[in-house]
Write an enzyme that holds these catalytic residues in place. Structure first.
Site, PDB file in Angstrom:
ATOM      1  N   GLY A 353      28.232 -22.319  57.553  1.00 19.89           N
ATOM      2  CA  GLY A 353      28.475 -22.015  58.956  1.00 19.89           C
ATOM      3  C   GLY A 353      29.588 -20.999  59.118  1.00 19.89           C
ATOM      4  O   GLY A 353      30.729 -21.294  58.788  1.00 19.89           O
ATOM      5  N   THR A 354      29.243 -19.832  59.663  1.00 23.34           N
ATOM      6  CA  THR A 354      30.186 -18.724  59.712  1.00 23.34           C
ATOM      7  C   THR A 354      29.879 -17.852  60.927  1.00 23.34           C
ATOM      8  O   THR A 354      28.739 -17.808  61.376  1.00 23.34           O
ATOM      9  CB  THR A 354      30.041 -17.858  58.435  1.00 23.34           C
ATOM     10  OG1 THR A 354      30.186 -18.688  57.294  1.00 23.34           O
ATOM     11  CG2 THR A 354      31.070 -16.753  58.380  1.00 23.34           C
TER      12      THR A 354
END
Length: 534
Positions: A353-354
């Site tokens: 998750g970025t």
């Protein structure tokens, strides 16, 4: 009445053109934050800080106040690199992990938490290159946190998936605050539901008023350390007080006349450069050619196998960056590529998750910026009364003493998040990035091949169906891949899996600057992405 994530017909985006400023992000409201800063007289660096802070509120499924950050900055014809990734707490030792019976570091809990670097990155960027007051840059994110906003479709889907998983896996006092902050009504927000967090607002206000000093040596730092001690964590005050972002020199290789830039380790950007070094010895005939795909995949596998073995904190690396990027080594690796799929020794890549975004202003300043919790919301630990979700980047550490990336106190781990930049003849082409855990170097390679080799426009270069190397000879591809390409790759020994879920294939942004200063943007169709400009 309708599903915002179902499409009856193909959707088409076109490149966006502007001349005064452009911001490309995964969230429309975040893009507007950046453009508003530019219209108020701020520059691309001010806009980047404002967007980074805003995304911790608007897209908490991918990043947060407790994230790490990296950036490549272009100003007056020069590139600057910023590494604001944190290290392991000094009390988190290999011996202690073995005493506790860990064979690998778990993804949730204090063992996975490293010192957060994002707030320090904001303050550092503002101090060195910004023109507006730091407090002004965080004002939009504070307002959204206080007043609330409608949750966008892809973010809502990720939020709901996380909630279902966390409800099963999160046990104990240390995870209680996550549910209080991110699922206050006993569930994750629906698409379009208004979500707000006064905790985020108060914390961002403290960071704004103190230029992040509260986060590392003041009230917020005290809360983190107190909660850590209370719940079996490893933080001490010195871990936070000693942290500072590092200015680094970006690395580059020349690929068919373009200089492609990445940051040095502990990030995995060097994998992109190693793969390009291998690929430039081949002729890439056309986009939809099985041979082109085969060579991309094989070059990436070889570069990744090296990266997974050697990349760690640059102070701890046992092999030089120069040797990994040498022409001799590229030739050696290129000669291994034949007609059939290789079986290299490597790890098991997976997605994370970025948030990645890019900013540009009328004066030619440009920013390539990436910020991440690592896996979704991170470690699952949210510091009470702060909204600070702590990342789980420490999961990347190995607990094998022989591994280059073995855990060590105050050591930075192998990092997946990587910003990219392209120049040609010392002039900026523009910032690019494709986020998504171990998908990131793969996304960078595919975007660069699409743009440089196959001359796709900035939007099409991001739209094109993607592949992802998983391990061994296993390749996952998006559903839109042409069947004849897949059949040819299978004939070459690749083991193909077709995925109906595009969330595993990264999310990218790109701003191209023409010779006459016109900005041309492309944005990710797999996310809630948006380009704002004027």
């Amino acid at each position: 009445m309708f599903d915002p994530l179902k499409f009856a017909y193909p959707s088409r985006r076109i490149p966006i053109y502007a001349k005064n400023g452009m911001v490309t992000t995964t969230n429309p409201l975040a893009s507007e934050i950046g453009i508003d800063i530019l219209k108020k007289g701020g520059n691309a660096f001010d806009a980047a800080v404002a967007v980074a802070a805003g995304l911790t509120v608007l897209e908490p499924t991918s990043n947060g106040i407790g994230s790490d950050a990296f950036a490549i900055l272009y100003k007056d014809g020069k590139l600057y690199g910023l590494n604001s990734s944190g290290y392991a707490p000094k009390n988190l030792t290999l011996e202690l992990m073995k005493e506790k019976g860990f064979e690998k570091i778990p993804p949730f809990g204090w063992e996975s938490v490293t010192v957060p670097g994002a707030p320090a990155a904001w303050a550092t960027l503002s101090d060195r290159f910004g023109v507006l007051p730091f407090e002004d840059l965080l004002e939009p994110s504070i307002k959204y946190a206080n007043e609330g906003f409608p949750v966008s479709p892809v973010t809502a889907k990720s939020w709901q998936s996380a909630f279902k998983r966390y409800k099963k896996e999160f046990k104990g006092e240390i995870f209680k605050t996550w549910f209080e902050v991110f699922a206050a009504n006993g569930k994750a927000p629906d698409v379009g539901e208004i979500w707000k967090s006064t905790y985020h607002a108060k914390t961002l206000k403290l960071i704004a008023e103190t230029k992040a000093k509260s986060f590392y040596s003041g009230k917020l730092a005290q809360r983190m350390v107190t909660f850590s001690k209370k719940t079996g964590g490893y933080f001490c005050q010195e871990d936070l007080e000693s942290f500072e972002p590092i200015w680094v020199e970006p690395l580059s290789v020349n690929y068919r006349g373009f200089d492609v830039w990445e940051l040095p380790p502990n990030g995995q950007g060097i994998i992109v450069l190693m793969a390009l070094n291998i690929l430039k010895g081949f002729e890439m005939r056309c986009k939809e050619d099985p041979e082109s795909y085969h060579k991309q995949i094989e070059a990436l596998k070889l570069a990744f196998s090296d990266g997974l073995k050697y990349i760690t904190d640059i102070e701890e690396m046992k092999i030089s960056v120069e040797s990994l990027l040498s022409e001799e080594y590229a030739n050696q690796r290129r000669n291994l590529i034949g007609e059939y799929a290789l079986l290299p020794q490597a790890g098991d890549p997976y997605s994370g998750g970025t948030v990645y975004f890019a900013t540009a202003d009328k004066d030619g300043n440009m920013v390539s910026y990436i910020q991440s919790n690592y896996m979704g919301f991170g470690s699952g630990i949210v510091v009470p009364n702060t909204g600070i979700s702590l990342q789980n980047r420490g999961t990347s550490f190995s607990l094998n003493e022989e591994d280059h990336n073995c855990l060590k106190p105050l050591k930075r781990p192998y990092h997946t998040i990587i910003p990219g930049f392209i120049t040609k003849e010392n002039k900026a082409i523009g910032p690019f990035g494709v986020m998504g855990g171990y998908m990131q170097p793969q996304g960078h390679i595919q975007f660069l091949n699409n743009f440089i080799d196959f001359h796709l426009n900035p939007q099409s270069a991001l739209d094109a169906p993607r592949w992802q190397w998983m391990k061994g000879k296993e390749i996952m591809v998006e559903n839109e891949f042409p069947k004849y390409i897949l059949e040819s790759l299978i004939d070459k020994g690749h083991q193909i899996e077709v995925s109906l879920n595009s969330s595993n294939f990264g999310r990218g942004q790109f701003i191209y600057r023409s010779d006459d200063g016109v900005l041309i943007g492309g944005t990710e169709p797999r996310a809630d992405s948006n380009i704002s400009c004027f």
